[in-house]
Enzyme design. Structure first.
Site, mmCIF file in Angstrom:
data_model
loop_
_atom_site.group_PDB
_atom_site.id
_atom_site.type_symbol
_atom_site.label_atom_id
_atom_site.label_comp_id
_atom_site.label_asym_id
_atom_site.label_seq_id
_atom_site.Cartn_x
_atom_site.Cartn_y
_atom_site.Cartn_z
ATOM 1 N N LYS A 38 -6.610 72.278 18.163
ATOM 2 C CA LYS A 38 -5.354 72.727 17.530
ATOM 3 C C LYS A 38 -4.979 71.800 16.366
ATOM 4 O O LYS A 38 -5.508 70.692 16.255
ATOM 5 C CB LYS A 38 -4.246 72.734 18.580
ATOM 6 C CG LYS A 38 -3.934 71.355 19.151
ATOM 7 C CD LYS A 38 -2.997 71.442 20.346
ATOM 8 C CE LYS A 38 -2.706 70.056 20.916
ATOM 9 N NZ LYS A 38 -1.917 70.131 22.164
ATOM 10 N N ARG A 136 8.627 72.388 29.651
ATOM 11 C CA ARG A 136 8.279 72.841 28.308
ATOM 12 C C ARG A 136 7.793 74.273 28.494
ATOM 13 O O ARG A 136 8.339 75.001 29.313
ATOM 14 C CB ARG A 136 7.209 71.899 27.731
ATOM 15 C CG ARG A 136 7.064 71.954 26.239
ATOM 16 C CD ARG A 136 6.020 70.966 25.713
ATOM 17 N NE ARG A 136 4.667 71.280 26.151
ATOM 18 C CZ ARG A 136 3.580 70.672 25.706
ATOM 19 N NH1 ARG A 136 3.671 69.719 24.799
ATOM 20 N NH2 ARG A 136 2.379 71.001 26.145
ATOM 21 N N HIS A 168 0.331 71.898 32.603
ATOM 22 C CA HIS A 168 0.116 70.738 31.736
ATOM 23 C C HIS A 168 0.930 69.552 32.244
ATOM 24 O O HIS A 168 2.104 69.698 32.589
ATOM 25 C CB HIS A 168 0.538 71.096 30.306
ATOM 26 C CG HIS A 168 0.115 70.095 29.278
ATOM 27 N ND1 HIS A 168 -1.204 69.912 28.932
ATOM 28 C CD2 HIS A 168 0.830 69.224 28.524
ATOM 29 C CE1 HIS A 168 -1.279 68.967 27.992
ATOM 30 N NE2 HIS A 168 -0.065 68.537 27.734
ATOM 31 N N ARG A 224 -8.965 70.029 29.670
ATOM 32 C CA ARG A 224 -8.660 70.343 28.264
ATOM 33 C C ARG A 224 -8.487 69.030 27.507
ATOM 34 O O ARG A 224 -7.465 68.367 27.634
ATOM 35 C CB ARG A 224 -7.364 71.150 28.155
ATOM 36 C CG ARG A 224 -7.323 72.443 28.962
ATOM 37 C CD ARG A 224 -6.000 73.185 28.744
ATOM 38 N NE ARG A 224 -4.843 72.356 28.984
ATOM 39 C CZ ARG A 224 -4.259 72.201 30.171
ATOM 40 N NH1 ARG A 224 -4.700 72.854 31.234
ATOM 41 N NH2 ARG A 224 -3.206 71.413 30.290
ATOM 42 N N TYR A 268 10.563 51.071 -3.690
ATOM 43 C CA TYR A 268 11.936 51.567 -3.625
ATOM 44 C C TYR A 268 12.813 50.696 -2.736
ATOM 45 O O TYR A 268 12.433 50.368 -1.616
ATOM 46 C CB TYR A 268 11.952 52.993 -3.062
ATOM 47 C CG TYR A 268 11.380 54.021 -3.990
ATOM 48 C CD1 TYR A 268 11.964 54.287 -5.225
ATOM 49 C CD2 TYR A 268 10.256 54.740 -3.622
ATOM 50 C CE1 TYR A 268 11.436 55.249 -6.074
ATOM 51 C CE2 TYR A 268 9.712 55.709 -4.462
ATOM 52 C CZ TYR A 268 10.309 55.956 -5.693
ATOM 53 O OH TYR A 268 9.786 56.896 -6.523
ATOM 54 N N CYS A 321 5.480 54.982 -0.559
ATOM 55 C CA CYS A 321 6.015 56.050 -1.412
ATOM 56 C C CYS A 321 5.281 57.352 -1.112
ATOM 57 O O CYS A 321 4.388 57.400 -0.277
ATOM 58 C CB CYS A 321 5.838 55.687 -2.878
ATOM 59 S SG CYS A 321 6.517 54.065 -3.300
ATOM 60 N N ASP A 323 3.145 58.926 -2.978
ATOM 61 C CA ASP A 323 1.778 58.986 -3.507
ATOM 62 C C ASP A 323 1.045 57.656 -3.504
ATOM 63 O O ASP A 323 -0.102 57.598 -3.928
ATOM 64 C CB ASP A 323 1.824 59.443 -4.980
ATOM 65 C CG ASP A 323 2.847 60.519 -5.195
ATOM 66 O OD1 ASP A 323 2.750 61.538 -4.490
ATOM 67 O OD2 ASP A 323 3.757 60.329 -6.023
HETATM 68 C C1 LIG Z 1 -2.703 69.434 23.078
HETATM 69 C C2 LIG Z 1 -2.974 69.957 24.413
HETATM 70 C C3 LIG Z 1 -4.058 69.465 25.163
HETATM 71 C C4 LIG Z 1 -4.882 68.295 24.736
HETATM 72 O O1 LIG Z 1 -4.170 67.114 25.010
HETATM 73 P P1 LIG Z 1 -4.839 65.674 24.750
HETATM 74 O O2 LIG Z 1 -3.851 64.735 25.310
HETATM 75 O O3 LIG Z 1 -4.982 65.564 23.271
HETATM 76 O O4 LIG Z 1 -6.138 65.683 25.438
HETATM 77 C C5 LIG Z 1 -4.329 70.075 26.373
HETATM 78 N N1 LIG Z 1 -3.589 71.100 26.809
HETATM 79 C C6 LIG Z 1 -2.521 71.576 26.132
HETATM 80 C C7 LIG Z 1 -1.736 72.683 26.681
HETATM 81 C C8 LIG Z 1 -2.173 71.012 24.922
HETATM 82 O O5 LIG Z 1 -1.116 71.481 24.258
#
Ligand SMILES: *Cc1c(COP(=O)(O)O)cnc(C)c1O
Length: 391
Positions: A38, A136, A168, A224, A268, A321, A323
């Site tokens: 992602k 979430r 998750h 994951r 700045y 900054c 750039d």
């Molecule tokens: C981003 C994400 C992951 C991966 O998490 P990491 O900590 O980068 O391994 C796995 N599952 C879901 C639902 C996520 O949003």
């Protein structure tokens, strides 16, 4: 060694590192690997990262949005592909046509999908995303009986196949946190309840990178992994070292070197003022390219982020900054055009994503994911994709 660079700043992504990390994660976890790409592969490039992860043995690819998943398909990434963010207007039919697993995050969302999938010849592939304590996305516990009932009914009607059930973790980077046990138990309760409703998903999954490495009991049927795929530590300070190799390096050319006298203010707001004569160098990347402005905070010069020039760490002085930013060269005069290692593995002497994160009060994820802007991206060690080897 200076590496003369005339072009603009450059992100270099080592695809061999991503392949190797996928292999390590797959072997360590001992279950199928969902390689998470992602947000443009956490700043490494989604398509290239997905291809390398698959070459390294990843079984699935994961994205957040439906649109990210569709873009991967359009770029030729085939095989199992899961996404988990979809709005009511997402193109569920296109996802089903492309063989993408979509995730329903609640009963209402599942009903939206039911409308989108009505009348299709083939059942769509749907996974159920549960909230086991992160508050979430995900179906809340009170809703699970109705969710599983509706999911089973849709399965019998040929609308979809429930291919996965998942959740998750909220506190995976802190393995001693009691929420980990609570979430794992809640997930086990959910799986038992889903089973009572006649659901037999192919894939039950819980773990992100930190869980995959630190909590074997929660690996279930797949893990994951995102951040670890790119070689970064998902839980700094915990025992996660399995030999992952960071994939990203960022270089920029040193654009200018100048003398400062005591009392000269930099950038700045003059948040840094030289208290002795020194030399400074100009690096032509800034927050427009994802270099956090927090890298050098007013009054926090001692903890400012550093870059590496000719093997020496050089602290950022004054505000970053849009750039460009200024580094303290401490009286030295490296050649204009010298290579500034903005970010790289510790093996290259570079400030790591973790070093940047600590200087900025954030996590390594945010550092690499934000890097980009006007920088070009170059890939090292690409292996030809299937059918692209020209033989
Ligand atoms: C981003 C994400 C992951 C991966 O998490 P990491 O900590 O980068 O391994 C796995 N599952 C879901 C639902 C996520 O949003």
């Amino acid at each position: 060694m200076s590496r003369p660079l005339l072009g603009p700043a450059e992100i270099v992504v080592d695809l061999a590192a991503i392949r190797g990390n996928a292999r390590l994660l797959r072997e360590t976890a001992g279950v199928p690997l969902v390689a998470v790409v992602k947000a443009d592969g956490y700043g490494h490039g989604a398509v290239e990262s997905a291809r390398a992860a698959k070459q390294g043995g990843a079984d699935w690819i994961g994205t957040a949005t439906v649109e990210e998943a569709l873009a991967l398909r359009a770029a030729g990434i085939d095989g199992p592909l899961l996404c988990w963010i979809a709005g009511p207007d997402s193109d569920f039919a296109a996802a089903a046509d492309a063989g993408i697993d979509v995730s329903a995050h609640g009963l209402g969302h599942l009903e939206t999908m039911a409308a989108a999938f009505a009348g299709r010849a083939e059942p769509a592939r749907v996974q159920l995303k549960l909230d086991t304590g992160m508050s979430r996305a995900g179906s809340p516990r009170a809703e699970w009986p109705a969710l599983f009932g509706r999911a089973a009914e849709g399965e019998r009607a040929g609308l979809w196949r429930i291919t996965g059930i998942w959740t998750h973790p909220a506190c995976a980077d802190d393995p001693a946190h009691p929420a980990n046990d609570r979430q794992e138990q809640a997930f086990r309760d959910a799986l038992a309840l889903a089973d009572e409703h006649g659901l037999r998903p192919e894939l039950r999954h819980f773990a992100n990178s930190a869980t995959a490495l630190l909590r074997p009991s929660a690996r279930f049927d797949a893990v994951r992994c995102g951040i670890a795929l790119y070689g970064l530590d998902p839980a700094p300070g915990e025992a996660t070292d399995v030999g992952l190799v960071p994939a990203m390096t960022v270089h920029a050319p040193l654009l200018m070197v100048k003398d400062l006298a005591p009392g000269d203010g930099v950038s700045y707001g003059h948040h840094w003022v030289a208290d002795h004569a020194t030399t400074v160098g100009l690096v032509p990347v800034g927050y427009g390219d994802g270099i956090p402005r927090h890298a050098s905070r007013p009054g926090a010069a001692d903890s400012a982020a550093t870059v590496s020039i000719d093997g020496k760490r050089r602290p950022i002085r004054g505000s970053v900054c849009m750039d460009q930013f200024v580094v303290d060269l401490g009286g030295d005069r490296p050649e204009v055009g010298s290579d500034v290692l903005v970010l790289g593995p510790s093996s290259a002497g570079g400030p790591t994503a973790q070093d940047w994160a600590e200087a900025c009060g954030t996590i390594n994820y945010e550092i690499v994911t934000r890097i980009g802007g006007r920088m070009s991206r170059t890939y090292l060690n690409a292996e030809p994709a299937d059918g692209e080897d020209g033989a």
